[in-house]
Design a protein around this motif. Structure first.
Motif, short mmCIF file in Angstrom:
data_model
loop_
_atom_site.label_atom_id
_atom_site.label_comp_id
_atom_site.label_asym_id
_atom_site.label_seq_id
_atom_site.Cartn_x
_atom_site.Cartn_y
_atom_site.Cartn_z
N SER A 1 10.29 8.41 -0.41
CA SER A 1 9.48 9.60 -0.72
C SER A 1 8.06 9.20 -1.12
CB SER A 1 10.12 10.40 -1.86
OG SER A 1 11.34 10.94 -1.45
N LEU A 2 7.95 8.16 -1.94
CA LEU A 2 6.62 7.70 -2.37
C LEU A 2 5.82 7.20 -1.17
CD1 LEU A 2 4.59 7.02 -4.59
CD2 LEU A 2 5.74 4.80 -4.82
N ALA A 3 6.45 6.43 -0.31
CA ALA A 3 5.75 5.91 0.87
C ALA A 3 5.23 7.06 1.73
CB ALA A 3 6.68 5.02 1.68
N LYS B 1 0.84 -1.21 0.00
CA LYS B 1 0.00 0.00 0.00
C LYS B 1 0.87 1.25 0.00
CE LYS B 1 -4.01 -1.96 2.35
NZ LYS B 1 -4.79 -1.97 3.59
N ALA B 2 1.93 1.23 0.79
CA ALA B 2 2.82 2.39 0.88
C ALA B 2 3.49 2.69 -0.45
CB ALA B 2 3.88 2.15 1.96
N LEU B 3 3.73 1.65 -1.24
CA LEU B 3 4.47 1.81 -2.49
C LEU B 3 3.56 1.77 -3.71
CD1 LEU B 3 7.62 -0.28 -1.63
CD2 LEU B 3 7.25 2.18 -1.41
N LYS B 4 2.27 2.00 -3.50
CA LYS B 4 1.32 2.02 -4.61
C LYS B 4 1.75 3.07 -5.63
CE LYS B 4 -3.49 2.45 -5.79
NZ LYS B 4 -4.85 2.68 -5.34
N GLY B 5 1.83 2.65 -6.88
CA GLY B 5 2.20 3.56 -7.95
C GLY B 5 3.70 3.64 -8.22
N ALA B 6 4.49 2.81 -7.55
CA ALA B 6 5.94 2.85 -7.73
C ALA B 6 6.32 2.37 -9.12
CB ALA B 6 6.63 1.98 -6.68
N ASP B 7 7.29 3.04 -9.71
CA ASP B 7 7.86 2.62 -10.99
C ASP B 7 9.23 2.01 -10.71
OD1 ASP B 7 5.81 3.54 -12.74
OD2 ASP B 7 6.55 5.58 -12.52
N TYR B 8 9.42 0.79 -11.19
CA TYR B 8 10.69 0.08 -10.96
C TYR B 8 11.46 0.00 -12.26
CZ TYR B 8 8.61 -1.27 -6.53
OH TYR B 8 8.04 -1.26 -5.28
N PRO B 9 12.79 -0.06 -12.20
CA PRO B 9 13.60 -0.02 -10.99
C PRO B 9 13.49 1.33 -10.30
CG PRO B 9 15.01 0.05 -12.92
CD PRO B 9 13.60 -0.14 -13.41
#
Length: 64
Positions: free
Chosen positions: A27-29, A11-19
């Motif tokens: 910052s995203l969290a 949930k904290a990293l929803k929307g993260a682009d990897y790598p």
């Protein structure tokens, strides 16, 4: 939140682009309103770059 779960991290990293770098994920969290425990674990993860969600889970929970 008594204990942090993998779902809390997801949930904290929803929307993260990897790598992604550790700093970007922290910052995203924060912007996703993550619990401070999640932010702290991410901040102190031994890895500086994550190739995907599985890398994050391994760094935080030690799942090999």
């Amino acid at each position: 939140m008594a204990d942090m779960s993998p779902i809390d991290v997801q949930k904290a990293l929803k929307g993260a682009d990897y790598p992604a770098s550790r700093d970007d994920l922290v910052s995203l969290a924060r912007s996703n309103g993550a619990d401070e425990k999640v932010v702290d674990k991410l901040s102190h993860a031994g890895t500086k770059k994550f190739d995907g969600p599985n890398d994050v889970q391994k760094a935080i929970f030690g799942n090999d």
